[in-house]
Design an enzyme around this catalytic site. Structure first.
Site, PDB file in Angstrom:
ATOM      1  N   ARG A 230     -37.397  23.313  46.461  1.00 10.50           N
ATOM      2  CA  ARG A 230     -36.475  24.439  46.525  1.00 10.50           C
ATOM      3  C   ARG A 230     -35.944  24.550  47.951  1.00 10.50           C
ATOM      4  O   ARG A 230     -36.687  24.346  48.923  1.00 10.50           O
ATOM      5  CB  ARG A 230     -37.199  25.749  46.175  1.00 10.50           C
ATOM      6  CG  ARG A 230     -37.543  25.910  44.716  1.00 10.50           C
ATOM      7  CD  ARG A 230     -36.304  26.192  43.865  1.00 10.50           C
ATOM      8  NE  ARG A 230     -36.661  26.513  42.498  1.00 10.50           N
ATOM      9  CZ  ARG A 230     -36.119  25.917  41.430  1.00 10.50           C
ATOM     10  NH1 ARG A 230     -35.207  24.982  41.581  1.00 10.50           N
ATOM     11  NH2 ARG A 230     -36.481  26.283  40.214  1.00 10.50           N
ATOM     12  N   HIS A 278     -28.690  18.763  44.087  1.00  8.30           N
ATOM     13  CA  HIS A 278     -29.731  19.258  43.161  1.00  8.30           C
ATOM     14  C   HIS A 278     -29.775  18.380  41.911  1.00  8.30           C
ATOM     15  O   HIS A 278     -29.627  18.871  40.771  1.00  8.30           O
ATOM     16  CB  HIS A 278     -29.481  20.722  42.790  1.00  8.30           C
ATOM     17  CG  HIS A 278     -30.739  21.421  42.332  1.00  8.30           C
ATOM     18  ND1 HIS A 278     -31.076  22.699  42.684  1.00  8.30           N
ATOM     19  CD2 HIS A 278     -31.779  20.979  41.570  1.00  8.30           C
ATOM     20  CE1 HIS A 278     -32.232  23.031  42.149  1.00  8.30           C
ATOM     21  NE2 HIS A 278     -32.687  21.992  41.463  1.00  8.30           N
TER      22      HIS A 278
END
Lengths: 315, 315
Positions: A230, A278
């Site tokens: 993250r 991502h």
């Protein structure tokens, strides 16, 4: 059973998920809030919610839920919804195909750093022909942070490639053939011994902002960071300083504080930052739908579903 | 024994090799032509020549040679010396560390292509955030051309990562768990079934110019080529056409017709070519010196040395 599908997804991606899930569980009664709304009686009567980052508050109306099944592995955004019914069990996505994809990305990043692929790419842009010193894999110390499903798969695969792999997790976890460490007290020494650090930790109150000035300073000079977990694990301005002062050699980043990474962000342009959008491990539709189906069947039989989240831990 | 060391190497690299070899065989009588010349009586009396691309003609003076040991795996340039004494056996370098380095580079290239790393690098230069479709490894067909030591190691490692691997060689070779094909007649079909082709063939009269217009046309549309063997395997202008017409998606090239790759060569600047500076597998000094020592000991005991070259095959 009545299954509510609430995914913050768009267009073809949403349609693909809807088809994969309803194909995997064709005899259940699927409820699409985009078609029926979340005020309908059917929505309120749902037995199971299959969700991907639903808008906060929407599941509060579902009073009969027996399971909230996330399509994503990371549930930090889901758990941030304070209205989430407290008594309903939540299951994370643990998809073997996604674990493999994550391990592939980690192997790609480690091989790229070990075998100087980012340096050769820079040399190509300068039309510079120069072979760089080649180290053996067993001379390269790789640390995997986080020994959940993805961390374990990644550590095992890297060890199979011959790297000197160690693993760290907050609570003790054994991984066959990999040296593992546990607990916050051990982290500074473990970080300081690694040439490449691969972050696969869950995002919790304990790990938010983990890679700040202090932690980055604990890393070995010349080491590299691979963040596949993250963006909030890393204090971006502190990482930038570590790179600009040449304390760290390179960062491979798949995740960011703000996504999409803003067009004006310096990471896009930094010679020692590799940006991925991502995409380190996208959930595989087919295998993920099978995982959802298995958990729905467990609920139907009155058995406990798999991969339940511990809300007090945050993952 | 008298061991002549004739390596077209410079500076520190030459000194490092000299030290590694003389350390591995400290009791032998080493002859350095840079110090003693090649007209000396000692040069002519050498029992063994340890060489790296020696200048043509120099070994013709050594009339007592029992073995010519190459430091490099590829002996095409060595065999091009027509004055090489015909009766003397020639051994190639087969270094397990070098095989592993080659397999690492092949894995890096295949992972980069499969997981879209070159596309993400291009997107980073355009500050473009877009996740691209993700395929499973078992959906990607990888063909390894050449099943010698390096090809076998590479095929096995790629299979362990989950790729759909097949292998091809001119003469039949079995590799555990890998589908193998043999003979020139089978090549068009084998090429046409691969998404990624990794070339690890030896350079011989049969394989020179292998990837010409005809062969490249036999490759699947949208496939990629990884050439880690010799530049002369590829007709560079034909490869350029295949890339420019989008028949091939990408080429990862470690070797070229002319090395260093000239600064004006289009490959440096091509968006779908990745250039490495002949660094896919550098010989590991320590393990290579041990390989040389083992062969010298074999000669000393009157036993056959390992990894002898068949001059009629050319490798």
């Amino acid at each position: 059973m009545k299954i509510a599908f609430d995914a913050r997804l768009e267009g073809a991606e949403r349609a693909d998920w809807w088809r994969a899930l309803t194909d995997a569980l064709p005899d259940d009664d699927w409820i699409d809030p985009a078609a029926e709304g979340t005020q309908s009686a059917r929505w309120r009567e749902a037995d199971i919610a299959v969700v991907a980052n639903p808008l906060p508050g929407r599941l509060a109306h579902c009073t009969r839920l027996k399971l909230i099944q996330s399509l994503w592995a990371g549930v930090d955004r889901l758990l941030a919804d304070a209205t989430l019914p407290a008594r309903v069990p939540i299951a994370r996505m643990v998809d073997p195909m996604m674990n493999r994809a994550m391990a592939e990305t980690a192997m790609w990043a480690v091989l790229s750093l070990h075998r100087r692929a980012f340096d050769y790419a820079a040399q190509q842009r300068q039309t510079r022909w120069r072979a760089l010193p080649q180290r053996r894999a067993d001379e390269v110390a790789v640390l995997v942070l986080g020994l959940g499903q993805m961390g374990r798969t990644t550590a095992l695969q890297l060890a199979a490639l011959g790297y000197r792999v160690s693993g760290w997790s907050a609570r003790a976890q054994a991984v066959d053939g990999v040296e593992t460490h546990a607990g916050w007290a051990s982290l500074p020494a473990v970080l300081g011994a690694a040439d490449i650090v691969v972050n696969l930790l869950p995002l919790t109150d304990d790990t938010r902002g983990l890679f700040d000035r202090t932690r980055l300073a604990q890393m070995r000079a010349g080491a590299s960071l691979v963040n596949l977990a993250r963006g909030a694990h890393v204090v971006e301005k502190d990482l930038l300083v570590a790179l600009n002062t040449n304390h760290l050699a390179h960062a491979v980043l798949d995740v960011f504080d703000s996504e999409p990474l803003p067009a004006t962000h310096v990471f896009w342009f930094h010679p020692h930052v590799t940006v991925w959008p991502h995409a380190a491990a996208q959930t595989d539709l087919r295998s993920a739908a099978a995982v959802v189906a298995a958990n729905v069947e467990a609920v139907r039989r009155g058995e406990p579903p798999s991969h339940l989240v511990d809300r007090s831990r945050g993952y």
